[in-house]
Each structure stands twice: as structure tokens, then as C-alpha cells.
Scaffold this motif. Structure first.
Motif, mmCIF file in Angstrom:
data_model
loop_
_atom_site.group_PDB
_atom_site.id
_atom_site.type_symbol
_atom_site.label_atom_id
_atom_site.label_comp_id
_atom_site.label_asym_id
_atom_site.label_seq_id
_atom_site.Cartn_x
_atom_site.Cartn_y
_atom_site.Cartn_z
ATOM 1 N N ILE A 12 0.828 -1.198 0.000
ATOM 2 C CA ILE A 12 0.000 0.000 0.000
ATOM 3 C C ILE A 12 0.865 1.252 0.000
ATOM 4 N N ILE A 13 1.987 1.223 0.691
ATOM 5 C CA ILE A 13 2.921 2.356 0.611
ATOM 6 C C ILE A 13 3.379 2.535 -0.831
ATOM 7 N N GLY A 14 3.678 1.426 -1.523
ATOM 8 C CA GLY A 14 4.060 1.515 -2.932
ATOM 9 C C GLY A 14 2.948 2.111 -3.775
ATOM 10 N N LYS A 15 1.703 1.724 -3.486
ATOM 11 C CA LYS A 15 0.558 2.261 -4.226
ATOM 12 C C LYS A 15 0.445 3.765 -4.033
ATOM 13 N N LEU A 16 0.515 4.226 -2.787
ATOM 14 C CA LEU A 16 0.364 5.655 -2.513
ATOM 15 C C LEU A 16 1.535 6.457 -3.069
ATOM 16 N N TYR A 17 2.734 5.885 -2.981
ATOM 17 C CA TYR A 17 3.910 6.554 -3.554
ATOM 18 C C TYR A 17 3.733 6.753 -5.059
ATOM 19 N N GLU A 31 -0.073 -1.758 -5.925
ATOM 20 C CA GLU A 31 1.004 -0.796 -6.158
ATOM 21 C C GLU A 31 1.150 -0.428 -7.634
ATOM 22 N N LEU A 32 0.507 -1.193 -8.524
ATOM 23 C CA LEU A 32 0.623 -0.944 -9.962
ATOM 24 C C LEU A 32 -0.630 -0.317 -10.565
ATOM 25 N N ARG A 33 -1.715 -0.206 -9.791
ATOM 26 C CA ARG A 33 -2.964 0.316 -10.358
ATOM 27 C C ARG A 33 -2.768 1.700 -10.978
ATOM 28 N N GLY A 34 -2.221 2.624 -10.208
ATOM 29 C CA GLY A 34 -2.091 3.989 -10.701
ATOM 30 C C GLY A 34 -1.021 4.144 -11.753
ATOM 31 N N VAL A 35 0.180 3.691 -11.436
ATOM 32 C CA VAL A 35 1.315 3.947 -12.313
ATOM 33 C C VAL A 35 1.278 3.104 -13.581
ATOM 34 N N TYR A 36 0.574 1.997 -13.557
ATOM 35 C CA TYR A 36 0.510 1.094 -14.704
ATOM 36 C C TYR A 36 -0.842 1.221 -15.414
ATOM 37 N N ALA A 37 -1.930 0.905 -14.698
ATOM 38 C CA ALA A 37 -3.242 0.836 -15.350
ATOM 39 C C ALA A 37 -3.875 2.214 -15.546
ATOM 40 N N ASP A 38 -3.950 3.033 -14.478
ATOM 41 C CA ASP A 38 -4.575 4.355 -14.608
ATOM 42 C C ASP A 38 -3.821 5.213 -15.615
ATOM 43 N N ARG A 39 -2.508 5.175 -15.536
ATOM 44 C CA ARG A 39 -1.684 5.951 -16.475
ATOM 45 C C ARG A 39 -1.918 5.502 -17.910
ATOM 46 N N PHE A 40 -2.091 4.210 -18.091
ATOM 47 C CA PHE A 40 -2.388 3.664 -19.416
ATOM 48 C C PHE A 40 -3.721 4.198 -19.926
ATOM 49 N N GLN A 98 8.120 -8.291 -9.414
ATOM 50 C CA GLN A 98 7.581 -8.128 -8.068
ATOM 51 C C GLN A 98 7.205 -9.473 -7.441
ATOM 52 N N ALA A 99 6.684 -10.385 -8.243
ATOM 53 C CA ALA A 99 6.387 -11.724 -7.730
ATOM 54 C C ALA A 99 7.664 -12.423 -7.277
ATOM 55 N N LEU A 100 8.731 -12.247 -8.028
ATOM 56 C CA LEU A 100 10.012 -12.838 -7.669
ATOM 57 C C LEU A 100 10.543 -12.253 -6.366
ATOM 58 N N LEU A 101 10.431 -10.930 -6.202
ATOM 59 C CA LEU A 101 10.890 -10.277 -4.974
ATOM 60 C C LEU A 101 10.059 -10.717 -3.770
ATOM 61 N N LEU A 102 8.747 -10.888 -3.971
ATOM 62 C CA LEU A 102 7.895 -11.366 -2.886
ATOM 63 C C LEU A 102 8.297 -12.775 -2.466
ATOM 64 N N ALA A 103 8.542 -13.631 -3.450
ATOM 65 C CA ALA A 103 8.957 -15.004 -3.137
ATOM 66 C C ALA A 103 10.279 -15.013 -2.377
ATOM 67 N N ARG A 104 11.193 -14.141 -2.748
ATOM 68 C CA ARG A 104 12.485 -14.068 -2.051
ATOM 69 C C ARG A 104 12.291 -13.611 -0.610
ATOM 70 N N HIS A 105 11.378 -12.683 -0.398
ATOM 71 C CA HIS A 105 11.105 -12.234 0.974
ATOM 72 C C HIS A 105 10.478 -13.356 1.801
ATOM 73 N N ILE A 106 9.508 -14.054 1.240
ATOM 74 C CA ILE A 106 8.838 -15.131 1.984
ATOM 75 C C ILE A 106 9.823 -16.248 2.316
ATOM 76 N N ARG A 107 10.776 -16.493 1.410
ATOM 77 C CA ARG A 107 11.799 -17.518 1.682
ATOM 78 C C ARG A 107 12.798 -17.067 2.744
ATOM 79 N N GLU A 116 12.594 -7.442 3.933
ATOM 80 C CA GLU A 116 11.270 -6.882 3.658
ATOM 81 C C GLU A 116 10.964 -7.022 2.186
ATOM 82 N N TYR A 117 9.677 -6.983 1.872
ATOM 83 C CA TYR A 117 9.259 -6.974 0.473
ATOM 84 C C TYR A 117 9.394 -5.559 -0.082
ATOM 85 N N PRO A 118 10.201 -5.370 -1.133
ATOM 86 C CA PRO A 118 10.368 -4.038 -1.714
ATOM 87 C C PRO A 118 9.293 -3.764 -2.774
ATOM 88 N N PRO A 119 8.333 -2.887 -2.501
ATOM 89 C CA PRO A 119 7.296 -2.600 -3.502
ATOM 90 C C PRO A 119 7.873 -1.869 -4.698
#
Length: 343
Positions: free
Chosen positions: A112-117, A250-259, A322-331, A336-339
């Protein structure tokens, strides 16, 4: 890193998809309309109710080609996937986190911090590039509020509090999004989010873009061994890809809305490409949908430098990174997960 291959979109009505050797064949009334090698494809989307041969379904499943069925309005129906080869250790830890509210909140708050940023960046860039055409004071008040909310989020460990802060921030962001529509204002306007059904042209475009993004996110999560249906912010619900919804925040605004804004402001589409149904739903016509799908695929090919990995990748690979980074964090490989925080 996964190679970004092509996505095939089938929008013609009354088509049938079949397998011929190592090729996907598109037929209509027994006539062959097109033929594509399977090894060039990553995903196949069919809009409407196109038939698909069992042999082709099996070939797609075996080759890990995402075969997705959607309605003509862009609503997800079903997806054909192959044998689940997910990492059992990774998924068991994902489930443990999901069952623990504090751990779930700590992970989800980064998203969510990534989304707001990213939403803040989108508004700040518009203020910088179009200062004479926008109510800059209004936009600056919203960006300042988003900054304050991000500070509050850093200490949140309760999901309800996290959802409340995110919801309030989303209302503020949506309240100024109409300012960013600079062209075709007589046809395109945004007074708030309407989902089921979308009640104006901008919401119709947004819903369609979010559907495409969520399907890309689901494929990305499954490719790294995670369960797309077990989330942290979005809780379990039958048939809902909760983790994909978490990750796409975190991708809604910068990816989809911007598109969507670029489609309107660059006049790639126009207001004549939509129609209304009796229930008030606003729907894209077939020609507009094809234009949007082509533009989406073109956008996925654009190159960027990933803000965390500092590597040049395609926009279409952002969900996979981002999926790869999440998997690395969970492992446990990352503290932390970097958004994805766009610069």
C-alpha cells in the motif's frame, strides 16, 4: 528473469481455436483465419465464447501457456493451467503469513505504501508537466495528504487500520483524477469509481485494464511458485485471486490508470467507441476493445529501469519482477518486500 513473449488476443466472434502440430489455428466457419507457433506465445485470451479444442488446451497446459476465457465486456470467466509445480515450502510459509494478521499487515502495508507513492508520483508529474491546465493547489493538497498517510502506514500492524487508511487515500486520489483528463472532456470524465457495472467510459476502461493487469499478476505469482488465491490484505474468498489483488495495488495507478489516461489524452480512442446497456453499464465496442488490447500489449514492451533491481526490463515484466521479490522475501532472502516505487 522470464522472457516476455507475445500475448494473443482473440476478439472475433464465432471463432474456434485448434491445435495443428506446434501451431494454434484460428478458424471461423471452417475457414482458417490465422496460424501462430506455440513457442512464440506466453498467453492466449479469448473474448466472447470461442470454442477451444481439448488438444489445444492440453498443449497450452503442457507448455505453461496461459489460456484465459473472458466475456466480450472483459469479465474473467476461467483459465486453463497445467500441473501445479509450485514450491511446497514456499507456499506453506505463504499460508503461515496469511494466517497471522500482524505478519500479513506488515507485508501488505509495503504494497500500500508503494501504491500511494506511485499515485503521488503520478499527480506530481502531472502538476509539473501541465501546471497551466490543472488546479495545482488542489493536486498538491492531495499529494501532501498521501505523504502523511504513508508515514502513518509504516507503523500499522492491524489489517482493519491498514484498509481504512488505504481507502481514505484512494478516495482522495480519485477525487482529483478527473483533472488529469486533458483531452476529449466532453466524452471522458471521472467522478468516482464504479465497478459492477462501470457507469461511464473512464470506469469501463479502468475495469478492463485492471482485469488485464490482474491476470498478468496471477500468471506471474504462479510462475514463481506462489498461490495467487491466498492473500494478505485481501482475505480468502472462493474464486478470488486475493494475492494477485494485493500485488496489483502498487501498480494500479502507475501502470493501469496511467495507461487509461494516455489512451484518452493521446486520442488513441474516442467517445464513439462505447455503448450503454439498460442497467446503465457502459461497454466498449469490439473495435475499441481491439485498439485497447493492442495498446496494452505495446505498453508491455516499453523498456524501463526497475527502481529496486536497477535493471532494464519491459513494463510487462514488472509483475514478474515483483512476484520474484515477494517469493524471495517469503523464503527469508530479503528482510522486507520491496514494492515497486516508480521514479
Amino acid at each position: 528473469m522470464k522472457k516476455l513473449l507475445n500475448t494473443l488476443f482473440i476478439t472475433l466472434p464465432d471463432t474456434y481455436l485448434a491445435l495443428d502440430g506446434e501451431n494454434i489455428v484460428i478458424k471461423q466457419d471452417e475457414a482458417v483465419l490465422a496460424r501462430y507457433p506455440l513457442h512464440n506465445l506466453e498467453s492466449v485470451y479469448t473474448f466472447g465464447y470461442a470454442g477451444v479444442s481439448p488438444a489445444l488446451m492440453g498443449a497450452c497446459a503442457t507448455r505453461n501457456i496461459n489460456l484465459t476465457f473472458m466475456t466480450t465486456t472483459g469479465r474473467f470467466l476461467a483459465r486453463v493451467i497445467g500441473e501445479d509445480r509450485g514450491n511446497v515450502v514456499l507456499r506453506k510459509e505463504q499460508y503461515r503469513i496469511s494466517d497471522n494478521e500482524v505478519r500479513s499487515a506488515r507485508l501488505a502495508r509495503n504494497m500500500i505504501i508503494g501504491k500511494l507513492y506511485n499515485n503521488k508520483w503520478l499527480l506530481e508529474r502531472a502538476t509539473r508537466d501541465h501546471a497551466l491546465r490543472l488546479d495545482t493547489d488542489r493536486l498538491k493538497k492531495v499529494t501532501a495528504s498521501l505523504s502523511e498517510t504513508m508515514k502513518l502506514l509504516r507503523e500499522v500492524e492491524q489489517l482493519d487500520v491498514l484498509r481504512g487508511l488505504e481507502g481514505a487515500a484512494a478516495v482522495q486520489y480519485n477525487s482529483v483524477l478527473d483533472e488529469l483528463i486533458l483531452q476529449q472532456k466532453e466524452s471522458f470524465y471521472f467522478y468516482g469509481r464504479s465497478r459492477r457495472p462501470p457507469l461511464d467510459k473512464v470506469n469501463a476502461l479502468m475495469s478492463f485494464a485492471y482485469t488485464l493487469l490482474s491476470n498478468d499478476m496471477k500468471s506471474a505469482l504462479e510462475s514463481v511458485g506462489l498461490d495467487a488465491y491466498v492473500g494478505f490484505l485481501h482475505r480468502d474468498r472462493p474464486g478470488r485471486a486475493s494475492l494477485a489483488l494485493d500485488m496489483m495495488e502498487e501498480l494500479r495507478g502507475v501502470y493501469a490508470d496511467r495507461f487509461v489516461l494516455s489512451l484518452i489524452n493521446k486520442k488513441i480512442i474516442n467517445g464513439r467507441g462505447f455503448y450503454s446497456k439498460e442497467n446503465g453499464a457502459v461497454i466498449m465496442d469490439d473495435d475499441t476493445r481491439k485498439i485497447v488490447l493492442k495498446a496494452w500489449q505495446d505498453r508491455k514492451q516499453d523498456k524501463i529501469t526497475h527502481p529496486y533491481l536497477n535493471e532494464q526490463i519491459s513494463w510487462g515484466l514488472v509483475p514478474y519482477s515483483q512476484a520474484l521479490l515477494l517469493a524471495r522475501h517469503i523464503r527469508g532472502d530479503l528482510d522486507e518486500y520491496p514494492p515497486f516505487m516508480w521514479k
